[in-house]
Design a protein around this motif. Structure first.
Motif, PDB file in Angstrom:
ATOM      1  N   VAL A 697      -2.307   2.792  10.735  1.00  8.84           N
ATOM      2  CA  VAL A 697      -1.753   1.448  10.857  1.00  8.84           C
ATOM      3  C   VAL A 697      -0.396   1.410  10.157  1.00  8.84           C
ATOM      4  CG1 VAL A 697      -4.006   0.292  10.934  1.00  8.84           C
ATOM      5  CG2 VAL A 697      -2.874   0.662   8.725  1.00  8.84           C
ATOM      6  N   ASN A 698       0.392   0.420  10.517  1.00 10.04           N
ATOM      7  CA  ASN A 698       1.588   0.068   9.775  1.00 10.04           C
ATOM      8  C   ASN A 698       1.282  -1.186   8.964  1.00 10.04           C
ATOM      9  OD1 ASN A 698       2.911   2.128  11.208  1.00 10.04           O
ATOM     10  ND2 ASN A 698       3.524   0.701  12.827  1.00 10.04           N
ATOM     11  N   MET A 699       1.816  -1.249   7.761  1.00 14.02           N
ATOM     12  CA  MET A 699       1.579  -2.400   6.881  1.00 14.02           C
ATOM     13  C   MET A 699       2.916  -3.064   6.579  1.00 14.02           C
ATOM     14  SD  MET A 699      -0.470  -2.585   3.248  1.00 14.02           S
ATOM     15  CE  MET A 699       0.447  -1.215   2.534  1.00 14.02           C
ATOM     16  N   ILE A 700       2.989  -4.382   6.772  1.00 16.47           N
ATOM     17  CA  ILE A 700       4.222  -5.132   6.585  1.00 16.47           C
ATOM     18  C   ILE A 700       3.987  -6.219   5.547  1.00 16.47           C
ATOM     19  CG2 ILE A 700       5.955  -6.593   7.705  1.00 16.47           C
ATOM     20  CD1 ILE A 700       3.765  -4.476   9.899  1.00 16.47           C
ATOM     21  N   ALA A 701       4.908  -6.324   4.561  1.00 21.51           N
ATOM     22  CA  ALA A 701       4.810  -7.358   3.533  1.00 21.51           C
ATOM     23  C   ALA A 701       5.283  -8.694   4.087  1.00 21.51           C
ATOM     24  CB  ALA A 701       5.641  -6.969   2.317  1.00 21.51           C
ATOM     25  N   LEU A 702       4.685  -9.766   3.567  1.00 20.82           N
ATOM     26  CA  LEU A 702       5.068 -11.121   3.958  1.00 20.82           C
ATOM     27  C   LEU A 702       5.886 -11.787   2.855  1.00 20.82           C
ATOM     28  CD1 LEU A 702       1.640 -12.346   5.392  1.00 20.82           C
ATOM     29  CD2 LEU A 702       3.548 -11.339   6.648  1.00 20.82           C
ATOM     30  N   ASP A 703       6.766 -12.685   3.247  1.00 16.03           N
ATOM     31  CA  ASP A 703       7.528 -13.449   2.259  1.00 16.03           C
ATOM     32  C   ASP A 703       6.704 -14.660   1.823  1.00 16.03           C
ATOM     33  OD1 ASP A 703       7.752 -15.456   4.190  1.00 16.03           O
ATOM     34  OD2 ASP A 703       9.827 -14.977   4.689  1.00 16.03           O
ATOM     35  N   ASN A 707       6.191 -15.181   6.427  1.00 14.68           N
ATOM     36  CA  ASN A 707       6.927 -14.473   7.474  1.00 14.68           C
ATOM     37  C   ASN A 707       6.995 -12.988   7.178  1.00 14.68           C
ATOM     38  OD1 ASN A 707       7.658 -16.973   8.777  1.00 14.68           O
ATOM     39  ND2 ASN A 707       9.149 -17.274   7.128  1.00 14.68           N
ATOM     40  N   ARG A 708       7.046 -12.180   8.221  1.00 15.66           N
ATOM     41  CA  ARG A 708       7.180 -10.736   8.051  1.00 15.66           C
ATOM     42  C   ARG A 708       8.538 -10.393   7.442  1.00 15.66           C
ATOM     43  NH1 ARG A 708       4.138  -7.233  12.576  1.00 15.66           N
ATOM     44  NH2 ARG A 708       2.278  -8.515  12.827  1.00 15.66           N
ATOM     45  N   THR A 709       8.538  -9.384   6.582  1.00 16.52           N
ATOM     46  CA  THR A 709       9.778  -8.904   5.984  1.00 16.52           C
ATOM     47  C   THR A 709      10.061  -7.494   6.506  1.00 16.52           C
ATOM     48  OG1 THR A 709       8.751  -7.781   4.090  1.00 16.52           O
ATOM     49  CG2 THR A 709       9.146 -10.157   3.892  1.00 16.52           C
ATOM     50  N   GLU A 710      11.131  -6.896   6.006  1.00 13.44           N
ATOM     51  CA  GLU A 710      11.461  -5.523   6.381  1.00 13.44           C
ATOM     52  C   GLU A 710      10.735  -4.506   5.502  1.00 13.44           C
ATOM     53  OE1 GLU A 710      15.675  -5.115   6.315  1.00 13.44           O
ATOM     54  OE2 GLU A 710      15.996  -6.433   8.053  1.00 13.44           O
ATOM     55  N   ARG A 711       9.991  -4.980   4.535  1.00  8.70           N
ATOM     56  CA  ARG A 711       9.252  -4.065   3.659  1.00  8.70           C
ATOM     57  C   ARG A 711       7.989  -3.611   4.371  1.00  8.70           C
ATOM     58  NH1 ARG A 711      11.260  -4.218  -1.370  1.00  8.70           N
ATOM     59  NH2 ARG A 711      12.858  -5.814  -1.685  1.00  8.70           N
ATOM     60  N   ARG A 712       7.846  -2.304   4.525  1.00  9.30           N
ATOM     61  CA  ARG A 712       6.723  -1.808   5.298  1.00  9.30           C
ATOM     62  C   ARG A 712       6.374  -0.383   4.884  1.00  9.30           C
ATOM     63  NH1 ARG A 712       7.593  -2.883  10.755  1.00  9.30           N
ATOM     64  NH2 ARG A 712       6.184  -1.195  11.370  1.00  9.30           N
ATOM     65  N   MET A 713       5.146  -0.002   5.185  1.00  9.56           N
ATOM     66  CA  MET A 713       4.679   1.376   5.068  1.00  9.56           C
ATOM     67  C   MET A 713       4.032   1.722   6.407  1.00  9.56           C
ATOM     68  SD  MET A 713       2.981   1.357   1.241  1.00  9.56           S
ATOM     69  CE  MET A 713       2.815   3.158   1.128  1.00  9.56           C
ATOM     70  N   ASP A 714       4.512   2.784   7.024  1.00 15.50           N
ATOM     71  CA  ASP A 714       4.058   3.142   8.364  1.00 15.50           C
ATOM     72  C   ASP A 714       3.097   4.326   8.336  1.00 15.50           C
ATOM     73  OD1 ASP A 714       5.558   1.137   9.486  1.00 15.50           O
ATOM     74  OD2 ASP A 714       7.291   2.420   9.903  1.00 15.50           O
ATOM     75  N   ASN A 715       2.248   4.366   9.359  1.00 14.57           N
ATOM     76  CA  ASN A 715       1.345   5.498   9.602  1.00 14.57           C
ATOM     77  C   ASN A 715       0.407   5.776   8.425  1.00 14.57           C
ATOM     78  OD1 ASN A 715       2.405   6.183  12.239  1.00 14.57           O
ATOM     79  ND2 ASN A 715       4.239   6.901  11.148  1.00 14.57           N
ATOM     80  N   LEU A 716      -0.149   4.707   7.873  1.00  6.23           N
ATOM     81  CA  LEU A 716      -1.165   4.864   6.836  1.00  6.23           C
ATOM     82  C   LEU A 716      -2.524   5.085   7.494  1.00  6.23           C
ATOM     83  CD1 LEU A 716      -0.112   1.997   4.405  1.00  6.23           C
ATOM     84  CD2 LEU A 716       0.293   4.455   4.120  1.00  6.23           C
ATOM     85  N   THR A 717      -3.284   6.025   6.952  1.00  4.29           N
ATOM     86  CA  THR A 717      -4.592   6.363   7.516  1.00  4.29           C
ATOM     87  C   THR A 717      -5.684   5.517   6.859  1.00  4.29           C
ATOM     88  OG1 THR A 717      -3.880   8.621   7.980  1.00  4.29           O
ATOM     89  CG2 THR A 717      -6.255   8.226   7.871  1.00  4.29           C
ATOM     90  N   ILE A 718      -6.499   4.932   7.677  1.00  2.00           N
ATOM     91  CA  ILE A 718      -7.540   4.016   7.202  1.00  2.00           C
ATOM     92  C   ILE A 718      -8.660   4.772   6.482  1.00  2.00           C
ATOM     93  CG2 ILE A 718      -9.439   2.516   7.983  1.00  2.00           C
ATOM     94  CD1 ILE A 718      -6.784   1.092   7.926  1.00  2.00           C
ATOM     95  N   PRO A 757       0.831 -10.240  -0.276  1.00  2.00           N
ATOM     96  CA  PRO A 757       0.355 -10.601   1.069  1.00  2.00           C
ATOM     97  C   PRO A 757       0.935  -9.661   2.121  1.00  2.00           C
ATOM     98  CG  PRO A 757       1.118 -12.532  -0.117  1.00  2.00           C
ATOM     99  CD  PRO A 757       1.551 -11.352  -0.908  1.00  2.00           C
ATOM    100  N   VAL A 758       0.074  -9.157   3.004  1.00  2.00           N
ATOM    101  CA  VAL A 758       0.505  -8.201   4.029  1.00  2.00           C
ATOM    102  C   VAL A 758      -0.202  -8.502   5.346  1.00  2.00           C
ATOM    103  CG1 VAL A 758       0.977  -6.337   2.371  1.00  2.00           C
ATOM    104  CG2 VAL A 758      -1.305  -6.534   3.412  1.00  2.00           C
ATOM    105  N   VAL A 759       0.348  -7.933   6.398  1.00  2.00           N
ATOM    106  CA  VAL A 759      -0.336  -7.883   7.692  1.00  2.00           C
ATOM    107  C   VAL A 759      -0.351  -6.435   8.146  1.00  2.00           C
ATOM    108  CG1 VAL A 759       0.246 -10.218   8.405  1.00  2.00           C
ATOM    109  CG2 VAL A 759       1.825  -8.343   8.919  1.00  2.00           C
ATOM    110  N   LEU A 760      -1.316  -6.112   8.991  1.00  2.00           N
ATOM    111  CA  LEU A 760      -1.440  -4.762   9.541  1.00  2.00           C
ATOM    112  C   LEU A 760      -1.175  -4.792  11.031  1.00  2.00           C
ATOM    113  CD1 LEU A 760      -4.736  -3.514   7.809  1.00  2.00           C
ATOM    114  CD2 LEU A 760      -2.382  -3.411   6.941  1.00  2.00           C
ATOM    115  N   GLU A 761      -0.578  -3.745  11.516  1.00  2.00           N
ATOM    116  CA  GLU A 761      -0.439  -3.564  12.947  1.00  2.00           C
ATOM    117  C   GLU A 761      -0.832  -2.140  13.281  1.00  2.00           C
ATOM    118  OE1 GLU A 761       3.684  -4.314  13.771  1.00  2.00           O
ATOM    119  OE2 GLU A 761       4.292  -2.277  13.239  1.00  2.00           O
ATOM    120  N   PRO A 762      -1.561  -1.934  14.372  1.00  2.00           N
ATOM    121  CA  PRO A 762      -1.949  -0.563  14.741  1.00  2.00           C
ATOM    122  C   PRO A 762      -0.727   0.234  15.168  1.00  2.00           C
ATOM    123  CG  PRO A 762      -2.540  -2.098  16.475  1.00  2.00           C
ATOM    124  CD  PRO A 762      -2.059  -2.938  15.325  1.00  2.00           C
ATOM    125  N   THR A 763      -0.759   1.520  14.895  1.00  2.00           N
ATOM    126  CA  THR A 763       0.312   2.378  15.393  1.00  2.00           C
ATOM    127  C   THR A 763       0.109   2.600  16.879  1.00  2.00           C
ATOM    128  OG1 THR A 763      -0.934   4.397  14.977  1.00  2.00           O
ATOM    129  CG2 THR A 763       0.440   3.563  13.181  1.00  2.00           C
TER     130      THR A 763
END
Length: 775
Positions: A697-703, A707-718, A757-763
Motif C-alpha cells: 500500500v501507499n500511505m499518505i498523511a493528512l493535514d 486533506n491529503r498532503t504530499e507526505r507519503r510512504m510508498d510500497n509498504l508491505t502489510i 492521521p493517514v489514509v491508505l491506497e493500494p499500489t
C-alpha cells in the motif's frame, strides 16, 4: 511478481520475550562484530561496579550488581561499539560522500568504528584526514568569526557522560549561547516540562526497590522487550510475587505479555515463561488521554458512591487536602467530559476502562510506567500531567511502592539534563556558573531541537556542533531538515560510527572519532572513569575495559576542552586541569549543583548514589509549595485527530534497533525479518480494506483539515498484527517523512511522532491482484 513477494520475512512469532531467542541474538551479535575473547571481557564488565555502564538503555542496575547484568539489546550495543570493523581514512578515500549517501543506515554504521579525525574536501567529495590541532584551530577561528553566539547550535546525545555534558554546556555558555538542542527534545521533554508543573521535579519519583512493594504496575505506551529489556527482570519479579501488571498499549508487545529469563535455568531448560501483564488493553493510537480521563472519571464516581454508602473513600482526601491544589477544577473538567467522546477517541470499551479504575482503586500502592507512546504527541506534556493527576488522586506519589516512572531512553539522557544541558536554564543555574567560573552566562532562553532546525532553515544559525547522536535522522521532517543542514557554514560531529547526519555537508565539515563507553580512557593522571545517571536518579561510575580501537581517538571531555580552548582565547576555565583528571570536573559539578555534594567519594561506592528527589519526599518545589492537578482541555493528544480520522499512524522502533542505530533488519517479537518496509495494521482494519499479509500500500498523511498532503510512504508491505482498531504503525526514523517540522508539542517542543492521521491506497500491484486473481 506479487505472489512471489508475498510473506517474505513476515511470520508470526510464538515464543516469549527473552529465552533462547535472546541468547541466540547475543551470540550472533558477538560472532558478527568482534573476537569472542574480547567480547566476553566486555560483557562481564557491563553494569559492574568496576566496569562500564551499558551504552544502551537507562534502566537502573539492581543493588546486588549481578555478574550478568546485561540484556540482549545491551549485548548488541556493546558488540556494536566494540566491533572489530573499522572505518578508516582509506575507506573514505575510496568512497565519495555522494556514493555513501546511497547506503542505508545499517550499512553506514556497519562499516565499523571511526579511527581518525576527518575533514570534508569538496573537490574530491571525500572526507580526508586532518591533524587534531589543525582542526581545532580552524573550528575555533570560524566560531570566533560569527557576530552572534546564538548562530551556533550545541547538540547533545544522551550517551554523553555527565563529565562531557557538563563541559559542553560550560563551553557553550562561556561562548555566549543557551542553544542546546538535545535528544531529550525528541523523547522525554514533556516529562521535563510537565512534571515540574505538577510535582515540582522533572524526573520520576520511584526507585528500583519500590517495585518490590507495589501492588499494581500500569505500563502505558512503552515496549520494554525492545527499548529497556532489563526492565523485564523487574516485571518478572513483580509478577512472581503476585502483584498485578496491566499493559495499555496500541500494539500487543511480547515484552509485556510473557518473559523467559535467560538467567533462570528452570525457565530456560523447561521452555517455560512468566506471564507479565495479567490484563492487556489496546488503546487507540492517540487515545491515552481519553483513557486516563475515563479512569479518573470512574474513580470520582466510585468515590462519591463510597461516601454516600458510608464506606472507605476511594480517593485519598487527606493527601489531596494537605498536599495538592486544583482538584476542584479537575473534577469539573472530568464531569464535563462526555463518555461517548472518551470511548470514540480511546477506542476502548467502557467496561475495560472501568476495570482499570477498579484495579487502581483496589491497589494500596501503584506505580505508573510510561514511554514515548505518551510523550511524542502535540499534547505530550498534558498527557504526562494526566498520569500525575491519576497518581495524585490516591496519594500515590511520595510513598514506598508507588510513584511515577518515566522510561528514559539513552543511558544518560537524564544525567545530561541534570548537569546543565537545557535551553531553558534556571536563574539558579546561571548564577551558580557565574559564581564558580567567573564569567556571566547568557540569560535568555536558547533553542531546543525543533527550534534549532528552524533557525538553520531560516539562515539564523550558521553552525552546528554535535556531541554524538544522529540529529538529522532523529528529528522530524527530513524533507526540511536535510536541506536546511546543507546550508550550514560549519558542522562538527563527534561520533564512534558513521551515520547519515555526517553526510549532510556544510561549507566546512568535520568528523571526529571519540572513545566509546567500553574503552579505556587514559589521560595525564591515569585511567579515568566517567559517570551517568539512570532513569531513577542513581548516579554511578563507568570505566572502560577495552583497548581503544585507534590511537587517534579522543575522549569526549578532551575533545570538548580542545574545541573550547581553540575558540575562547580568554577563557576563565582551566580546561587542561579538568581533562587531566576527571575528578576535577566532578568537583566543578558539585560546586555548581549542591545535589552532587561529596560527588567523588559517593560515586565510587558500588552502585553509586541516589540524587535527592523532593517530590519522592512529598516536598513540592512548585510556586505554591503544593502538587498541582493540571487540567487538560479536551482529550485529543493531537489536534489533527480532532475529527478522529479513520486511521492514525504511530512510529515505532524494531527489536534490532536503538534510537536511529540499526543492529540488524529483524524485528523478532513482531515476526518481521530482513526488512523494514512494512506497515502494521489490525486484522479488522485490513479486512475492511480488503488487504492481506504481503499486499503493498501507499500511505499518505493528512493535514489538520483532513486533506491529503504530499507526505507519503510508498510500497509498504502489510503485516497483520494484534493492535488497536483505527491504528497503523511504521518504523522510525523512516516514517519521520510523515511528520511536519511544525507538528510538535507547543509546551515542550517535542515532535509529534505519534498520532498522525493517514489514509491508505493500494499500489497498482495490489489493485491488480485484488481485481479477481487474489490468492
Amino acid at each position: 511478481m506479487k505472489e512471489q513477494n508475498r510473506n517474505i520475512g513476515i511470520a508470526p512469532y510464538g515464543g516469549s520475550a527473552g529465552g533462547w531467542g535472546a541468547l541466540k541474538a547475543v551470540a550472533d551479535a558477538v560472532r558478527r562484530q568482534m573476537a569472542l575473547k574480547q567480547d566476553a571481557i566486555a560483557l562481564f564488565k557491563v553494569n559492574q561496579p568496576q566496569g562500564f555502564d551499558c551504552p544502551g538503555c537507562a534502566w537502573p542496575d539492581p543493588q546486588h550488581t549481578s555478574s550478568f547484568e546485561f540484556c540482549e539489546n545491551g549485548a548488541k550495543a556493546v558488540s556494536w561499539e566494540a566491533t572489530s570493523k573499522r572505518t578508516t581514512p582509506e575507506f573514505f578515500a575510496t568512497h565519495t560522500v555522494t556514493e555513501l549517501w546511497q547506503r542505508n543506515a545499517f550499512e553506514l554504521e556497519g562499516e565499523g568504528r571511526l579511527t581518525h579525525p576527518m575533514k570534508y574536501d569538496a573537490a574530491s567529495d571525500t572526507y580526508q584526514p586532518i591533524e587534531w590541532e589543525t582542526a581545532f584551530a580552524e573550528i575555533g577561528a570560524r566560531l570566533r568569526s560569527y557576530d552572534d553566539p546564538d548562530s551556533v547550535e550545541f547538540y547533545t546525545s544522551g550517551r554523553a557522560s555527565n563529565e562531557a555534558a557538563f563541559l559542553w554546556q560550560l563551553f557553550a555558555r562561556e561562548y555566549g549561547t543557551n542553544n542546546f538542542p538535545d535528544c531529550s527534545n525528541m523523547c522525554h521533554e514533556p516529562t521535563s516540562v510537565g512534571l515540574p508543573e505538577s510535582i515540582g521535579v522533572g524526573k520520576g519519583t520511584v526507585q528500583l526497590d519500590d517495585f518490590d512493594h507495589c501492588d499494581l504496575v500500569l505500563c502505558i505506551g512503552h515496549n520494554p522487550g525492545t527499548n529497556h529489556p532489563r526492565m523485564l527482570a523487574t516485571l518478572r519479579d513483580v509478577a512472581k510475587r503476585g502483584a498485578t501488571i496491566v499493559a495499555i498499549n496500541p500494539l500487543r508487545e511480547r515484552g509485556l505479555e510473557r518473559f523467559t529469563s535467560p538467567q533462570s535455568p528452570i525457565e530456560m531448560l523447561s521452555m517455560s515463561s512468566t506471564q507479565l501483564a495479567s490484563t492487556y488493553y489496546k488503546v487507540r493510537v492517540g487515545g491515552d488521554a481519553a483513557m486516563l480521563k475515563g479512569v479518573m472519571k470512574i474513580l470520582l464516581s466510585m468515590h462519591e458512591d463510597a461516601i454516600a454508602a458510608g464506606e472507605k473513600p476511594v480517593l485519598d482526601e487527606d493527601f489531596i487536602q494537605q498536599h495538592t491544589e486544583g482538584f476542584d477544577a479537575l473534577k469539573e473538567d472530568l464531569d464535563n467530559t462526555d463518555w461517548a467522546h472518551i470511548l470514540k477517541v480511546s477506542g476502548m470499551d467502557k467496561a475495560e476502562i472501568q476495570n482499570i479504575a477498579r484495579l487502581y482503586a483496589a491497589a494500596e500502592n501503584t506505580i505508573i510506567c510510561y514511554g514515548m507512546g505518551i510523550t511524542q504527541h502535540q499534547y505530550g506534556t498534558q498527557n504526562v500531567q494526566q498520569i500525575a493527576n491519576l497518581l495524585l488522586m490516591r496519594g500515590n506519589i511520595g510513598k514506598r511502592g508507588a510513584g511515577i516512572c518515566p522510561l528514559r531512553g539513552h543511558s544518560n539522557v537524564q544525567g545530561d539534563r541534570t548537569v546543565g544541558i537545557t535551553e531553558i536554564p534556571s536563574k539558579t543555574l546561571l548564577d551558580s556558573l557565574e559564581k564558580v567560573f567567573g564569567f556571566t552566562p547568557p540569560q535568555h532562553h536558547g533553542h531546543g531541537a525543533v527550534a534549532a532546525i528552524k533557525a538553520i532553515q531560516e539562515g539564523k544559525s550558521q553552525a552546528l556542533l554535535c556531541l554524538g547522536g544522529n540529529l538529522a535522522e532523529a528529528i522530524s521532517d527530513p524533507q526540511a531538515t536535510f536541506a536546511a543542514m546543507r546550508k550550514l557554514d560549519l558542522v562538527v560531529h563527534m561520533a564512534t560510527k558513521l551515520n547519515r547526519s555526517h553526510l549532510l555537508m556544510a561549507k566546512h565539515s568535520y568528523l571526529f572519532p571519540v572513545l566509546g563507553r567500553t574503552e579505556i580512557d587514559e589521560q595525564g593522571s591515569g585511567e579515568q572513569s566517567v559517570t551517568v545517571e539512570d532513569s531513577m536518579s542513581m548516579v554511578h561510575a563507568s570505566r572502560g575495559a577495552l583497548k581503544p580501537v585507534s590511537p587517534h581517538l579522543k575522549s569526549e571531555p578532551a575533545l570538548v576542552a580542545g574545541l573550547a580552548k581553540a575558540t575562547l582565547p580568554n577563557t576563565r576555565v582551566n580546561w587542561d586541569k579538568m581533562v587531566n583528571d576527571y575528578s576535577f570536573i566532578r568537583d566543578a559539578i558539585e560546586a555548581v549543583f549542591p545535589a552532587f555534594k561529596d560527588f567523588n567519594r559517593r560515586v565510587m561506592q558500588p552502585g553509586g548514589f541516589h540524587l535527592y528527589n523532593a517530590a519522592a519526599k512529598r516536598e513540592w518545589l512548585t510556586p505554591s509549595g503544593r502538587a498541582q492537578f493540571k487540567v487538560m482541555e479536551g482529550i485529543n493528544e493531537d489536534p489533527r485527530s480532532l475529527q478522529c480520522h479513520d486511521l492514525v499512524l504511530t512510529t515505532l522502533r524494531s527489536h534490532d534497533q536503538y534510537n536511529t542505530t540499526l543492529y540488524g533488519l529483524n524485528d523478532r517479537y513482531r515476526g518481521v525479518s530482513g526488512r523494514r518496509d512494512v506497515l502494521f495494521i489490525s486484522a479488522d482494519e485490513a479486512e475492511n480494506r480488503q488487504l492481506r499479509v504481503g499486499d503493498t500500500v501507499n500511505m499518505i498523511a493528512l493535514d489538520p483539515q483532513g486533506n491529503r498532503t504530499e507526505r507519503r510512504m510508498d510500497n509498504l508491505t502489510i503485516v497483520v498484527y494484534d493492535m488497536a482498531p483505527g491504528s497503523v504503525a511504521a518504523y522510525y526514523p523512516e516514517a519521520n517523512v510523515m511528520v511536519p517540522l511544525d507538528s510538535h508539542d507547543t509546551k515542550s517542543g517535542i515532535p509529534a511522532y505519534k498520532s498522525i492521521p493517514v489514509v491508505l491506497e493500494p499500489t497498482t500491484a495490489t489493485q491488480a491482484d485484488s481485481s479477481g486473481t487474489r490468492r
